[in-house]
Design a protein around this motif. Structure first.
Motif, PDB file in Angstrom:
ATOM      1  N   PRO A 167     -21.014 -26.480   3.169  1.00  0.00           N
ATOM      2  CA  PRO A 167     -22.208 -25.959   3.848  1.00  0.00           C
ATOM      3  C   PRO A 167     -23.459 -26.025   2.984  1.00  0.00           C
ATOM      4  O   PRO A 167     -24.557 -26.220   3.497  1.00  0.00           O
ATOM      5  CB  PRO A 167     -21.831 -24.504   4.160  1.00  0.00           C
ATOM      6  CG  PRO A 167     -20.351 -24.467   4.140  1.00  0.00           C
ATOM      7  CD  PRO A 167     -19.948 -25.479   3.108  1.00  0.00           C
ATOM      8  N   SER A 168     -23.299 -25.865   1.672  1.00  0.00           N
ATOM      9  CA  SER A 168     -24.457 -25.847   0.784  1.00  0.00           C
ATOM     10  C   SER A 168     -24.980 -27.242   0.467  1.00  0.00           C
ATOM     11  O   SER A 168     -26.168 -27.431   0.230  1.00  0.00           O
ATOM     12  CB  SER A 168     -24.112 -25.120  -0.518  1.00  0.00           C
ATOM     13  OG  SER A 168     -23.063 -25.793  -1.193  1.00  0.00           O
ATOM     14  N   SER A 171     -25.479 -29.377   4.876  1.00  0.00           N
ATOM     15  CA  SER A 171     -25.629 -28.333   5.887  1.00  0.00           C
ATOM     16  C   SER A 171     -25.672 -28.890   7.307  1.00  0.00           C
ATOM     17  O   SER A 171     -25.036 -28.331   8.218  1.00  0.00           O
ATOM     18  CB  SER A 171     -26.880 -27.499   5.609  1.00  0.00           C
ATOM     19  OG  SER A 171     -28.035 -28.324   5.585  1.00  0.00           O
ATOM     20  N   ILE A 198     -25.942 -20.819   5.864  1.00  0.00           N
ATOM     21  CA  ILE A 198     -25.959 -21.743   6.988  1.00  0.00           C
ATOM     22  C   ILE A 198     -25.388 -21.089   8.240  1.00  0.00           C
ATOM     23  O   ILE A 198     -25.773 -21.414   9.367  1.00  0.00           O
ATOM     24  CB  ILE A 198     -25.162 -23.018   6.645  1.00  0.00           C
ATOM     25  CG1 ILE A 198     -25.754 -23.692   5.410  1.00  0.00           C
ATOM     26  CG2 ILE A 198     -25.155 -23.996   7.809  1.00  0.00           C
ATOM     27  CD1 ILE A 198     -27.195 -24.129   5.579  1.00  0.00           C
TER      28      ILE A 198
END
Length: 496
Positions: A167-168, A171, A198
């Motif tokens: 997610p980082s 995203s 997110i």
């Protein structure tokens, strides 16, 4: 400053902080490994440096290889024991269910829901899967691609398992893939187990697929993801918090009037990296200056200076819906066993009710030895590992869906202390000369509850330790996938 402008300022700060961590280079990780080597056991440090000179392999890289190989050997030595435990569990469970005419299958649920749970390699996610499954719901489990071999995917409670990008780091791809999973699997509820900024954006995306997300509103998570913002917001509610200061430069720390001891730590929360927490001032002025000069403090990555309080620390898990606490567990730091602390519970109830919170809260407290008052240290918007203490409670799933009920659930009195077998066995090896510590470890193993092991769901216990971690460690021997780590976290299923 108005609440609206404060919200935007904190949100921008969190985004900038995330950008700083996403752009972390290999050289920074290399330096971290070198620092870890310098702080390691002196004979080991000398051995690594000698081998480095003989082989011409950099010491930070050699340190990583040696630590990884040692961990692989230790998990290999554990395999026969865990295999035996798993086989005995399967055999005894089969015959006990046959004799008592019991079925391990859950009862049918007319209001059955399809639930998506993220953070699949974590023990807390596994326990939520088991709780919802026993209540008759269907579970889809997801996790990052690197954790594709987590043993939890083979749990009896998991219908299907998917992987997604980080997610980082990716995203947009994360949002797209998760939305596709929700659409394909006709998910009713998404329950994220690990914090990710997110996930706040998912609330709108999933609503188009008639899927709700069990997560606080964005205006609530902003204050939880920034420790200083949480302190200021909590103080405005007349709830007790330690005296705290926001630090945006090393000069502020150097010029600060240290009238007592202070905890110095990053002000923003990062779920991917462990925080460096120090106590200031140090024993001498020169040592204090040396520590401060090592910190990378800026307006984009501020630190929090918090008054040091001496006392017992507690961690809590709260599941809240519309300002009411549905699940609550409180345990002394790192013990994973519920204790009755009415003042901490009252603090949490006032906080949740005043802000009308919905979602998961992981809150840290300390009861000061000086004035015996309860102080909140920090709050995060994700599932705390203490939720594992509900392993034998049959009503966990109802707490999420029976909104009209005002009943608050706490762990049963019969719930035993939680532990992870590899960690306890390592403690036995480390404390082989301490009879007292050995007895304490053996008591925990004999009378506690192994976190992953389950009578009716034995495979995750074997496969998580000996497939998942073997893959993570073996991949760590190759430069393309190298991850410099301090320890193997059996709870989170990661190398930290």
């Amino acid at each position: 400053m108005s609440t609206r402008s404060e919200l935007h300022k904190v949100q921008d700060l969190n985004e900038l902080h995330q950008h700083v961590y996403d752009s972390m280079t290999f050289s920074a990780l290399r330096q971290q490994s070198q620092d870890n080597l310098e702080q390691s056991w002196p004979p080991y440090r000398r051995l690594i440096k000698t081998l480095s000179q003989l082989t011409h392999i950099p010491s930070y890289l050699l340190n990583n290889y040696v630590r990884t190989i040692v961990c692989l050997l230790l998990f290999g030595l554990m395999f026969p024991l865990n295999l035996l435990i798993t086989l005995l569990t399967m055999i005894l469970s089969y015959f006990c269910n046959l004799i008592h005419k019991k079925s391990s299958l859950p009862s049918s649920n007319p209001s059955r829901k399809r639930i998506l749970i993220s953070g699949g390699s974590t023990t807390k996610a596994l326990h939520l899967c088991r709780s919802f499954y026993q209540a008759g719901h269907q579970i889809i489990l997801v996790d990052e691609s690197i954790n594709w071999l987590t043993g939890h995917r083979w749990s009896n409670s998991v219908e299907r398992f998917y992987v997604h990008p980080s997610p980082s780091k990716e995203s947009d791809a994360y949002l797209t893939i998760l939305a596709n999973i929700v659409r394909r699997e006709k998910i009713n509820v998404f329950i994220p187990c690990c914090h990710s900024h997110i996930d706040e954006r998912l609330q709108v995306a999933l609503a188009t697929h008639n899927c709700s997300i069990f997560y606080p509103r964005s205006d609530q998570t902003i204050f939880m993801s920034n420790k200083y913002a949480f302190i200021e917001r909590t103080r405005s509610l007349n709830l007790s918090v330690p005296s705290s200061f926001l630090i945006t430069s090393r000069e502020q720390l150097l010029q600060f009037n240290y009238d007592c001891s202070y905890i110095c730590k990053p002000a923003t929360i990062d779920s991917l990296h462990h925080e460096k927490t120090i106590i200031l001032p140090r024993s001498t002025p020169s040592e204090t200056i040396e520590y401060i000069n090592k910190l990378s403090i800026s307006e984009h990555r501020p630190y929090l200076l918090q008054k040091f309080l001496s006392g017992q620390e507690y961690s809590t898990h709260v599941t809240a819906i519309d300002g009411r606490i549905k699940l609550f567990v409180c345990s002394p730091k790192s013990t994973y066993q519920h204790v009755d602390q009415p003042r901490i519970l009252q603090w949490c109830m006032q906080y949740v009710e005043t802000l009308n919170l919905t979602g998961h809260l992981s809150m840290k407290f300390i009861i000061d030895d000086h004035d015996e008052q309860v102080y909140a240290i920090e709050c995060r918007s994700y599932v705390d590992s203490n939720i594992i203490s509900f392993y034998n409670h049959p009503e966990v799933a109802n707490a999420y869906f029976e909104h009209e009920s005002s009943t608050m659930i706490v762990p049963l009195a019969s719930a035993r202390q939680i532990y992870w077998l590899p960690y306890e066995l390592w403690q036995l090896v480390q404390n082989i000369r301490s009879r007292k510590k050995i007895i304490a470890c053996l008591k925990k193993i004999c009378f506690g509850k192994e976190a992953i092991w389950s009578w009716n769901d034995p495979f995750p216990f074997l496969l998580h330790y000996h497939i998942h971690f073997f893959y993570l460690l073996f991949a760590n021997l190759f430069s393309k996938h190298i991850r410099f780590f301090n320890h193997v976290d059996c709870n989170m299923g990661r190398l930290f």
